[in-house]
Design a protein around this motif. Structure first.
Motif, short mmCIF file in Angstrom:
data_model
loop_
_atom_site.label_atom_id
_atom_site.label_comp_id
_atom_site.label_asym_id
_atom_site.label_seq_id
_atom_site.Cartn_x
_atom_site.Cartn_y
_atom_site.Cartn_z
N LEU A 1 0.06 -8.96 12.97
CA LEU A 1 0.87 -10.17 12.76
C LEU A 1 0.04 -11.43 12.96
CD1 LEU A 1 4.18 -9.05 14.51
CD2 LEU A 1 3.73 -9.20 12.05
N ALA A 2 -0.90 -11.39 13.91
CA ALA A 2 -1.75 -12.55 14.17
C ALA A 2 -2.64 -12.89 12.98
CB ALA A 2 -2.61 -12.32 15.41
N SER A 3 -2.90 -11.91 12.13
CA SER A 3 -3.73 -12.16 10.95
C SER A 3 -3.02 -13.07 9.95
CB SER A 3 -4.10 -10.84 10.26
OG SER A 3 -2.95 -10.29 9.60
N GLY A 4 -1.70 -13.10 10.04
CA GLY A 4 -0.91 -13.95 9.15
C GLY A 4 -0.76 -13.42 7.74
N GLU A 5 -1.29 -12.22 7.49
CA GLU A 5 -1.25 -11.74 6.11
C GLU A 5 0.07 -11.07 5.77
OE1 GLU A 5 -3.66 -8.36 4.80
OE2 GLU A 5 -4.39 -8.17 6.85
N ARG A 6 0.30 -10.92 4.51
CA ARG A 6 1.50 -10.31 3.97
C ARG A 6 1.52 -8.81 4.27
NH1 ARG A 6 2.15 -11.70 -1.49
NH2 ARG A 6 3.48 -9.88 -1.85
N LEU A 7 2.69 -8.22 4.19
CA LEU A 7 2.81 -6.76 4.27
C LEU A 7 3.89 -6.33 3.30
CD1 LEU A 7 2.00 -4.06 5.45
CD2 LEU A 7 3.61 -4.45 7.34
N ASP A 8 3.46 -5.67 2.24
CA ASP A 8 4.39 -5.25 1.20
C ASP A 8 5.01 -3.89 1.49
OD1 ASP A 8 3.98 -7.28 -1.24
OD2 ASP A 8 2.05 -6.94 -0.26
N VAL A 9 4.19 -2.96 1.99
CA VAL A 9 4.67 -1.60 2.20
C VAL A 9 4.06 -1.03 3.48
CG1 VAL A 9 4.82 0.75 1.27
CG2 VAL A 9 4.92 -1.22 -0.29
N LEU A 10 4.92 -0.45 4.33
CA LEU A 10 4.49 0.29 5.51
C LEU A 10 4.72 1.77 5.24
CD1 LEU A 10 3.72 0.68 8.53
CD2 LEU A 10 6.13 0.25 9.08
N VAL A 11 3.67 2.57 5.37
CA VAL A 11 3.80 4.02 5.21
C VAL A 11 3.58 4.68 6.57
CG1 VAL A 11 2.99 6.09 4.00
CG2 VAL A 11 2.94 3.86 2.83
N ASN A 12 4.66 5.14 7.17
CA ASN A 12 4.58 5.86 8.44
C ASN A 12 4.18 7.30 8.15
OD1 ASN A 12 5.38 3.80 10.36
ND2 ASN A 12 7.43 3.92 9.47
#
Length: 279
Positions: free
Chosen positions: A80-91
């Motif tokens: 989160l500190a990177s500030g970048e986007r996250l489109d998809v989380l694959v658990n």
């Protein structure tokens, strides 16, 4: 240039097996992929291999131990500190065939396969919603059909069965229930959820099974490349863009176990929130 240019995926447990092949498929299509796992050495070796194979240099490592909730929180903070986007989380990360307890006090398979991923998802889901539209994919197993339910006391004690397979099946049931309830809670946000069976795959998820038995099992299993197909389907296919909370097998929607109900999914959610504390 690929059809996933500009998209960021976070895949857990992806330095080998299904996860690694999932990253290969995403990288080949131009995605940025963050690979979260315990071993930096093994993950960076996998990144070098995948970069050479796909020409994609936008692959990164994120330290993560799903059995340790403090590690999960640290990983989420770093991302989160990177500030970048996250489109998809694959658990994707999973463990089978080993008995014991996690660092955070859960039966080993349940803590690693459900509790850790639950917390990681909670900590990252606002970023996925902000990025939107997005997806959250839980790699479960057909083993969830074997579970008759969840013994809430047993999941806080060490594994009791000799192979820990029954405990593994309960953890996979939790993956399916989690995706179902999460899909309900995220309705209207543009973020959709999926759980899936990758097939019986000759991967490192079975690394704790005794060598002789493991080799015999692998004779009847699919390759990790085949196993990644449904993860890629749920994570990227436009065919399921409007579906949420459902279970998939062989790139097709399938009816999950009759134990998978809204009532049990809601109870698992409430207990999981209590276990992990404030997100």
């Amino acid at each position: 240039m690929g059809d996933l240019d500009g998209k960021t995926f976070l895949v857990t447990g992806a330095n080998t097996g299904i996860g690694k092949e999932t990253v290969r498929g995403l990288a080949a299509r131009g995605a940025r992929v963050v690979i979260a796992g315990r071993s930096e050495e093994r993950t960076r070796a996998a990144i070098r291999e995948l970069t050479a194979a796909t020409g994609n240099h936008d692959l990164d490592f994120l330290p993560l131990d799903l059995g340790d909730l403090e590690s999960v929180r640290a990983a989420a903070r770093t991302f989160l500190a990177s500030g970048e986007r996250l489109d998809v989380l694959v658990n994707n990360a999973g463990l089978a065939g080993k008995r014991g307890m996690t660092e955070s006090g859960f039966e080993l398979a349940f803590g690693t396969n459900h509790v850790g991923p639950f917390l990681l998802t909670e900590l990252l889901r606002d970023r996925i919603v902000e990025t939107g539209p997005g997806r959250i994919v839980n790699v479960a197993s057909a083993g969830h059909y074997r579970a008759r339910g969840i013994d809430w006391e047993a999941v806080r004690r060490p594994s009791v069965t000799r192979t820990a397979f029954d405990e593994y099946c309960v953890s996979k049931l939790a993956n399916v229930l989690h995706a179902r309830e999460l899909g309900r809670r995220l309705a209207g946000t543009g973020v959709t959820t999926y759980s899936l069976h990758p097939g019986a795959i000759a991967s490192d998820v079975w690394r704790e099974v005794p060598f002789g038995l493991r080799q015999a099992m692998k004779l009847f299993m699919k390759s990790p490349e085949q196993g990644a197909r449904t993860s890629l389907y749920c994570g990227t296919s436009p065919e399921v863009a409007d579906a949420t909370g459902r279970y998939y097998d062989a790139e097709r929607e399938k009816t999950p176990s009759k134990v998978v109900t809204d009532e049990l999914a809601g109870e698992l959610w409430a207990r999981s929130e209590e276990w992990v504390g404030p997100a």
